[in-house]
Enzyme design. Structure first.
Site, PDB file in Angstrom:
ATOM      1  N   ASP A  60      62.033 -11.866  22.164  1.00  0.00           N
ATOM      2  CA  ASP A  60      62.926 -11.405  21.111  1.00  0.00           C
ATOM      3  C   ASP A  60      62.098 -11.090  19.875  1.00  0.00           C
ATOM      4  O   ASP A  60      60.891 -11.361  19.848  1.00  0.00           O
ATOM      5  CB  ASP A  60      64.046 -12.422  20.815  1.00  0.00           C
ATOM      6  CG  ASP A  60      63.537 -13.775  20.369  1.00  0.00           C
ATOM      7  OD1 ASP A  60      62.318 -14.012  20.427  1.00  0.00           O
ATOM      8  OD2 ASP A  60      64.354 -14.606  19.959  1.00  0.00           O
ATOM      9  N   TYR A  62      60.209 -10.915  16.195  1.00  0.00           N
ATOM     10  CA  TYR A  62      59.638 -11.930  15.314  1.00  0.00           C
ATOM     11  C   TYR A  62      60.726 -12.418  14.359  1.00  0.00           C
ATOM     12  O   TYR A  62      61.425 -11.612  13.741  1.00  0.00           O
ATOM     13  CB  TYR A  62      58.488 -11.354  14.489  1.00  0.00           C
ATOM     14  CG  TYR A  62      57.285 -10.918  15.304  1.00  0.00           C
ATOM     15  CD1 TYR A  62      56.598 -11.824  16.119  1.00  0.00           C
ATOM     16  CD2 TYR A  62      56.807  -9.611  15.248  1.00  0.00           C
ATOM     17  CE1 TYR A  62      55.491 -11.429  16.858  1.00  0.00           C
ATOM     18  CE2 TYR A  62      55.697  -9.210  15.975  1.00  0.00           C
ATOM     19  CZ  TYR A  62      55.042 -10.126  16.776  1.00  0.00           C
ATOM     20  OH  TYR A  62      53.939  -9.735  17.509  1.00  0.00           O
ATOM     21  N   PHE A  73      56.425  -7.097  20.183  1.00  0.00           N
ATOM     22  CA  PHE A  73      55.083  -7.498  19.748  1.00  0.00           C
ATOM     23  C   PHE A  73      54.546  -6.682  18.576  1.00  0.00           C
ATOM     24  O   PHE A  73      53.578  -7.091  17.940  1.00  0.00           O
ATOM     25  CB  PHE A  73      54.063  -7.463  20.913  1.00  0.00           C
ATOM     26  CG  PHE A  73      54.366  -8.439  22.010  1.00  0.00           C
ATOM     27  CD1 PHE A  73      54.134  -9.789  21.842  1.00  0.00           C
ATOM     28  CD2 PHE A  73      54.901  -8.006  23.213  1.00  0.00           C
ATOM     29  CE1 PHE A  73      54.423 -10.704  22.856  1.00  0.00           C
ATOM     30  CE2 PHE A  73      55.183  -8.904  24.234  1.00  0.00           C
ATOM     31  CZ  PHE A  73      54.950 -10.258  24.052  1.00  0.00           C
ATOM     32  N   HIS A 184      52.424 -16.059  28.654  1.00  0.00           N
ATOM     33  CA  HIS A 184      52.762 -15.409  27.381  1.00  0.00           C
ATOM     34  C   HIS A 184      51.595 -15.575  26.406  1.00  0.00           C
ATOM     35  O   HIS A 184      50.902 -16.597  26.437  1.00  0.00           O
ATOM     36  CB  HIS A 184      54.031 -16.043  26.805  1.00  0.00           C
ATOM     37  CG  HIS A 184      54.643 -15.278  25.689  1.00  0.00           C
ATOM     38  ND1 HIS A 184      54.234 -15.410  24.379  1.00  0.00           N
ATOM     39  CD2 HIS A 184      55.633 -14.344  25.672  1.00  0.00           C
ATOM     40  CE1 HIS A 184      54.944 -14.603  23.611  1.00  0.00           C
ATOM     41  NE2 HIS A 184      55.799 -13.946  24.378  1.00  0.00           N
TER      42      HIS A 184
END
Length: 219
Positions: A60, A62, A73, A184
């Site tokens: 999701d 930031y 990202f 991740h």
């Protein structure tokens, strides 16, 4: 509003889930402090899906106000680079020898311009609270989008972290999509399988195997 912000081809492909998107939109707009800004929520869907050849799945946006820009990202200019993005930069250098052109900013928009879909499973969250909108229906919508994409063309799915890997398993089995998995890049998991996973060179190898051009990972 959200539906109309998408590229016409996305609108055509996702017409069956328009009511779902409208429902999610109503719940998002009912909140005052959601991220990213309303005009950036659907940014990943603004481009022509027919040029997409790589999908990079995030979780999701930031949660820090001012960071998110609607692409997984990617971050706004002038902001402190989040730790996940710093870890991506480290793996980029290790894997394909790429260093950010601007050490203070990583412009992942250049990836998007080459056919990399930077897609979060949830397109919004609440300010200062990661995962706040994970139950609003975004997962169902973004799954529908990737199923529609898989029905029309081949692509490589970069699945970082368990939620993305579950998505990759479903798509890969049913639609013969190439899935490249790793941990991740967050500080909590990067050292447990993201570093040295070589996702960028492996993606280009997979693209070559299906006759598609490499991605220039410069950013």
């Amino acid at each position: 509003m959200f539906f109309e912000q998408m590229h016409p081809t996305w609108q055509l492909w996702l017409e069956p889930v328009k009511p779902l998107l409208s429902s999610v939109e109503a719940r998002v707009l009912a909140e005052e402090n959601f991220l990213p800004a309303a005009n950036q929520v659907m940014r990943a869907f603004e481009g022509d899906p027919k040029v997409i050849k790589v999908v990079l799945v995030g979780q999701d946006p930031y949660p820090t106000p001012g960071d998110a820009i609607g692409l997984a990202f990617a971050m706004a200019r002038g902001r402190t680079i989040p730790r996940s993005l710093r870890n991506i930069a480290k793996e980029l250098e290790s894997d394909v020898g790429v260093l950010p052109k601007d050490p203070a900013h990583m412009n992942l928009e250049q990836w998007a311009s080459q056919g990399v879909l930077l897609l979060n499973r949830s397109l919004t969250t609440r300010a200062n609270k990661a995962g706040a909108h994970s139950k609003l229906g975004w997962d169902e919508f973004t799954l529908a989008a990737l199923v529609a994409l898989a029905e029309h063309q081949k692509f490589v799915l970069l699945a970082w972290g368990k939620p993305a890997q579950k998505l990759g398993e479903a798509l890969g089995l049913e639609h013969n999509i190439v899935v490249i998995e790793s941990a991740h890049p967050s500080p909590l998991s990067a050292s447990r399988g993201f570093f040295n996973s070589k996702p960028f060179s492996r993606t280009n190898q997979a693209l070559s195997a299906v006759g598609l051009e490499h991605i220039d990972w410069s950013c």
